[in-house]
Design an enzyme around this catalytic site. Structure first.
Site, PDB file in Angstrom:
ATOM      1  N   GLY A  12      46.031  48.143  26.186  1.00  0.00           N
ATOM      2  CA  GLY A  12      44.793  47.302  26.259  1.00  0.00           C
ATOM      3  C   GLY A  12      43.549  48.173  25.451  1.00  0.00           C
ATOM      4  O   GLY A  12      44.166  49.302  24.546  1.00  0.00           O
ATOM      5  N   ALA A  14      41.644  50.551  26.294  1.00  0.00           N
ATOM      6  CA  ALA A  14      41.518  52.020  26.720  1.00  0.00           C
ATOM      7  C   ALA A  14      42.723  52.657  26.097  1.00  0.00           C
ATOM      8  O   ALA A  14      42.377  53.774  25.466  1.00  0.00           O
ATOM      9  CB  ALA A  14      41.492  52.051  28.285  1.00  0.00           C
ATOM     10  N   ALA A  44      40.014  39.016  27.939  1.00  0.00           N
ATOM     11  CA  ALA A  44      38.495  38.904  27.884  1.00  0.00           C
ATOM     12  C   ALA A  44      37.757  37.936  27.019  1.00  0.00           C
ATOM     13  O   ALA A  44      37.837  38.154  25.620  1.00  0.00           O
ATOM     14  CB  ALA A  44      38.094  40.340  27.935  1.00  0.00           C
ATOM     15  N   GLY A  47      32.850  39.600  26.405  1.00  0.00           N
ATOM     16  CA  GLY A  47      32.372  40.566  25.289  1.00  0.00           C
ATOM     17  C   GLY A  47      32.232  42.161  26.027  1.00  0.00           C
ATOM     18  O   GLY A  47      32.685  42.269  27.071  1.00  0.00           O
ATOM     19  N   GLU A 118      24.751  37.373  30.353  1.00  0.00           N
ATOM     20  CA  GLU A 118      25.646  36.967  31.314  1.00  0.00           C
ATOM     21  C   GLU A 118      24.857  37.401  32.812  1.00  0.00           C
ATOM     22  O   GLU A 118      23.872  37.955  32.748  1.00  0.00           O
ATOM     23  CB  GLU A 118      26.970  37.608  31.404  1.00  0.00           C
ATOM     24  CG  GLU A 118      27.660  37.172  30.162  1.00  0.00           C
ATOM     25  CD  GLU A 118      28.898  37.838  30.037  1.00  0.00           C
ATOM     26  OE1 GLU A 118      29.949  37.401  29.188  1.00  0.00           O
ATOM     27  OE2 GLU A 118      29.393  38.762  30.768  1.00  0.00           O
ATOM     28  N   ASP A 253      50.522  48.717  38.828  1.00  0.00           N
ATOM     29  CA  ASP A 253      51.230  49.671  38.382  1.00  0.00           C
ATOM     30  C   ASP A 253      50.913  51.105  38.523  1.00  0.00           C
ATOM     31  O   ASP A 253      51.138  52.004  38.934  1.00  0.00           O
ATOM     32  CB  ASP A 253      51.984  49.356  37.209  1.00  0.00           C
ATOM     33  CG  ASP A 253      52.596  47.789  37.129  1.00  0.00           C
ATOM     34  OD1 ASP A 253      53.120  47.238  38.252  1.00  0.00           O
ATOM     35  OD2 ASP A 253      52.931  47.297  36.035  1.00  0.00           O
ATOM     36  N   HIS A 274      36.166  36.523  40.196  1.00  0.00           N
ATOM     37  CA  HIS A 274      35.226  35.735  39.193  1.00  0.00           C
ATOM     38  C   HIS A 274      34.936  34.273  39.684  1.00  0.00           C
ATOM     39  O   HIS A 274      36.171  33.476  40.362  1.00  0.00           O
ATOM     40  CB  HIS A 274      36.094  35.383  37.839  1.00  0.00           C
ATOM     41  CG  HIS A 274      35.187  35.287  36.700  1.00  0.00           C
ATOM     42  ND1 HIS A 274      34.797  33.992  36.473  1.00  0.00           N
ATOM     43  CD2 HIS A 274      34.776  35.890  35.661  1.00  0.00           C
ATOM     44  CE1 HIS A 274      33.908  34.069  35.305  1.00  0.00           C
ATOM     45  NE2 HIS A 274      33.903  35.315  34.925  1.00  0.00           N
ATOM     46  N   ARG A 320      28.025  38.229  40.305  1.00  0.00           N
ATOM     47  CA  ARG A 320      29.483  37.588  40.732  1.00  0.00           C
ATOM     48  C   ARG A 320      29.539  37.621  42.010  1.00  0.00           C
ATOM     49  O   ARG A 320      30.212  36.559  42.518  1.00  0.00           O
ATOM     50  CB  ARG A 320      30.566  38.213  39.816  1.00  0.00           C
ATOM     51  CG  ARG A 320      30.220  37.952  38.256  1.00  0.00           C
ATOM     52  CD  ARG A 320      31.601  38.639  37.632  1.00  0.00           C
ATOM     53  NE  ARG A 320      31.457  38.352  36.374  1.00  0.00           N
ATOM     54  CZ  ARG A 320      32.312  38.833  35.207  1.00  0.00           C
ATOM     55  NH1 ARG A 320      33.295  39.408  35.565  1.00  0.00           N
ATOM     56  NH2 ARG A 320      32.314  38.575  34.060  1.00  0.00           N
ATOM     57  N   HIS A 381      39.731  38.776  40.079  1.00  0.00           N
ATOM     58  CA  HIS A 381      39.432  39.018  38.430  1.00  0.00           C
ATOM     59  C   HIS A 381      39.389  40.426  38.097  1.00  0.00           C
ATOM     60  O   HIS A 381      40.057  40.877  37.141  1.00  0.00           O
ATOM     61  CB  HIS A 381      38.116  38.374  38.163  1.00  0.00           C
ATOM     62  CG  HIS A 381      37.496  38.355  36.563  1.00  0.00           C
ATOM     63  ND1 HIS A 381      38.604  37.915  35.675  1.00  0.00           N
ATOM     64  CD2 HIS A 381      36.552  39.237  36.058  1.00  0.00           C
ATOM     65  CE1 HIS A 381      37.973  38.181  34.570  1.00  0.00           C
ATOM     66  NE2 HIS A 381      36.616  38.929  34.770  1.00  0.00           N
ATOM     67  N   ARG A 416      31.029  44.871  39.819  1.00  0.00           N
ATOM     68  CA  ARG A 416      30.867  45.418  38.236  1.00  0.00           C
ATOM     69  C   ARG A 416      29.838  44.325  37.716  1.00  0.00           C
ATOM     70  O   ARG A 416      29.975  43.103  37.878  1.00  0.00           O
ATOM     71  CB  ARG A 416      32.166  45.014  37.808  1.00  0.00           C
ATOM     72  CG  ARG A 416      32.262  45.334  36.451  1.00  0.00           C
ATOM     73  CD  ARG A 416      33.705  45.081  35.727  1.00  0.00           C
ATOM     74  NE  ARG A 416      34.215  43.718  35.771  1.00  0.00           N
ATOM     75  CZ  ARG A 416      34.114  42.921  34.943  1.00  0.00           C
ATOM     76  NH1 ARG A 416      33.916  43.082  33.560  1.00  0.00           N
ATOM     77  NH2 ARG A 416      34.571  41.524  34.859  1.00  0.00           N
TER      78      ARG A 416
END
Length: 566
Positions: A12, A14, A44, A47, A118, A253, A274, A320, A381, A416
């Site tokens: 991904g 990262a 995703a 953004g 958001e 994992d 989410h 959220r 999520h 988050r």
């Protein structure tokens, strides 16, 4: 044995960012369990949150993050990541990332970034590529990776366990190198819980990560990869729950492997649900981005009445955790299995241009979002906890780093803030690479034994694996979901302990497969989530316990840290 200078587990944002930055200093192996583009990043939609507008400021972004985190964020980490965000965005653009722009105004004459808004954000600060931001980031990063001859990608390879100097010492002494799955030092022992100040790392003695055992899913063989530096960038654990927005690869994992290796894991009770996943019998884990609410969508009951007014001043744009609990409450009140997300007041052309992927996908299921509300339901999520790290990605184990959703830096706290995750991945990958390159890497003076299958044979009852997988996901959804009680948590803990005995037998008796390894990992992560939830006798952020419905000020800035007893 496959020797490298750097091992990266995950492909991904990262992992790819880190690999690009260290590749000039040595050979890099990227190990990914599916194809190179399959990751949480790729899915995703929203953004990246970053301060790029004159109307915005670092202070406002920091304040919004701290407020969403419900008293558990590490402010110094928040400030570092927010302030370094714009520079990392500039690097991404230079690499070829194309963010959506808006048409120039009548006076400006120049195009500007189209910034979205958001839930929980006081300003428009979400950089996006329409509603496929993650896909565009993956495209840009993979194009950069392809230009680096020092990087080799191993697709369809699933990491089994980290190899540490401590495990090798135990193995030479005739001791079991890996304890029973999901257990601590012995059967029946719970993880060691340490409640401490947020983000504190402890020294656990001379233990260094030297590599990883990896299953080549195509050949069925287990290979050994060795390196002085290993980065966990494996994403989250959404598949621990029955309903999730995550892809199938999100089985926790990295958290499970790090825990088994002796690293500290923190705040796993904080799983973000989410609020708006598409509800349709044929739709699988399709997210309706929070950006839809950012553009004016209103949450309504199945009868068509708005209900968020009763729960938060920001209504449908509340954080959220608030929105997810409100939807859960409304579903329980009405007996319905979903609620509605209505944005039909916006022009059809605007919706089709702003949310082309969401529009097309909904239309495939017979839902025209320009004319009718979208049926939605909450789904697992994002994990706000993870492997305990510094803001530079360092763990308690020398040579082992963790970045992205797998890590717990202290940025997210108990909840988050939307679109802060990709920001964290970019900044912390950059910092981890800088930290690694600034150190002198030791030569690997160790002998790593090849993987031994012993008397293991092929499983003849794979239905047991699929049954246990399904049972864990269902009990986590029913007992460890949006709203919890001590009784539900204790039931989950007891049943998971029983399931782990079966999984443990399978792991040692049969040749490993990807399904068995992922089942082993979700069982470990499920135990960590339940244990963490039982250790926090309050409600805070994403952890809502009816037996302790209020937050306790004494628990602010206190992490729930779990370590395997050794």
């Amino acid at each position: 044995m496959n020797p490298f200078d750097f091992l990266v587990l995950g492909s991904g944002i990262a992992g790819l960012s880190f690999a690009l930055k260290v590749s000039a200093q040595g050979r890099v192996a990227i190990i990914t369990k599916k194809n190179r583009a399959e990751s949480n990043t790729n899915y995703a939609q929203g953004g990246i949150a970053a301060v790029t507008s004159r109307e915005d400021s670092f202070e406002m972004h920091v304040r919004d993050t701290l407020e969403a985190g419900a008293g558990l964020c590490r402010e110094e980490v928040v400030r570092a990541i927010v302030q370094e965000g714009p520079a990392r965005i500039a690097e991404l653009i230079e690499l070829g990332m194309k963010f959506s722009e808006r048409e120039p105004g009548p006076w400006s004459g120049t195009r500007e970034l189209d910034l979205g808004k958001e839930g929980g954000h006081s300003k428009r600060r979400i950089l996006h590529a329409k509603d496929v931001t993650g896909r565009e980031i993956e495209r840009a990063l993979l194009a950069g990776i392809a230009r680096q001859p020092n990087i080799e990608i191993f697709e369809d390879h699933l990491a089994i366990d980290l190899i540490t100097s401590q495990k090798l010492t135990h193995s030479r002494a005739g001791l079991p190198s890996v304890p029973p799955v999901g257990s601590t030092a012995g059967p029946g022992e719970a993880p060691l819980a340490v409640l401490g100040q947020a983000g504190r790392l402890s020294s656990c003695g001379p233990n260094r990560c030297v590599g990883v055992y990896v299953l080549d899913k195509r050949s069925g063989q287990v290979e050994t990869f060795a390196a002085p530096v290993t980065l966990l960038a494996t994403g989250g654990c959404g598949k621990v729950y029955l309903y999730t927005t995550n892809p199938d690869i999100a089985t926790g994992d990295g958290v499970a492997m790090a825990y088994r290796a002796g690293a500290a894991v923190a705040n796993m009770e904080f799983i973000q649900f989410h609020p708006t996943c598409l509800y349709h019998p044929q739709a699988k884990s399709f997210l309706i981005s929070e950006a839809v609410r950012g553009e004016g969508a209103v949450l309504k009951s199945v009868e068509g009445a708005p209900f968020m007014d009763c729960f938060h001043p920001l209504k449908s744009l509340a954080p959220r955790d608030v929105v997810a609990r409100a939807i859960d409450s409304e579903m329980k009140r009405s007996g319905a299995d979903h609620v509605l997300l209505d944005i039909t007041q916006k022009p059809a052309r605007f919706l089709i241009e702003r949310f082309p992927n969401i529009y097309r996908t909904c239309l495939q299921y017979g839902i025209d979002m320009t004319k009718e509300p979208i049926p939605v339901v909450p789904a697992a999520h994002y994990q706000c906890g993870g492997v305990l790290t510094t803001v530079d990605g360092a763990t308690e184990i020398e040579g082992l780093y963790a970045v992205g959703e797998v890590a717990c830096t202290g940025l997210h706290g108990a909840n988050r803030l939307a679109s802060n995750s990709l920001l964290e991945a970019l900044v912390c990958a950059h910092r981890a690479a800088g930290c690694v390159l600034a150190k002198k890497r030791p030569a690997l003076d160790v002998t790593i034994p090849a993987w031994q299958s012993g008397q293991a044979h092929n499983a003849d009852e794979l239905v047991v694996v699929s049954h246990n997988w399904d049972e864990i996901r269902r009990l986590m959804w029913d007992y460890v979901g949006i709203v919890r009680t001590n009784k539900r948590l204790q039931r989950a803990q007891k049943r998971i302990a029983n399931l782990q005995e079966e999984i443990h037998e399978y792991y040692w008796d049969f040749i490993v497969t990807s399904d068995l390894l992922e089942l082993r990992n979700i069982a470990t992560v499920a135990e960590l989530i339940v244990t963490s939830a039982l250790q926090r006798p309050e409600s805070r952020g994403l952890h809502y316990n009816l037996d302790y419905a209020q937050s306790n000020p004494q628990w602010a800035q206190r992490d729930t840290v779990l370590r395997r007893k050794v």
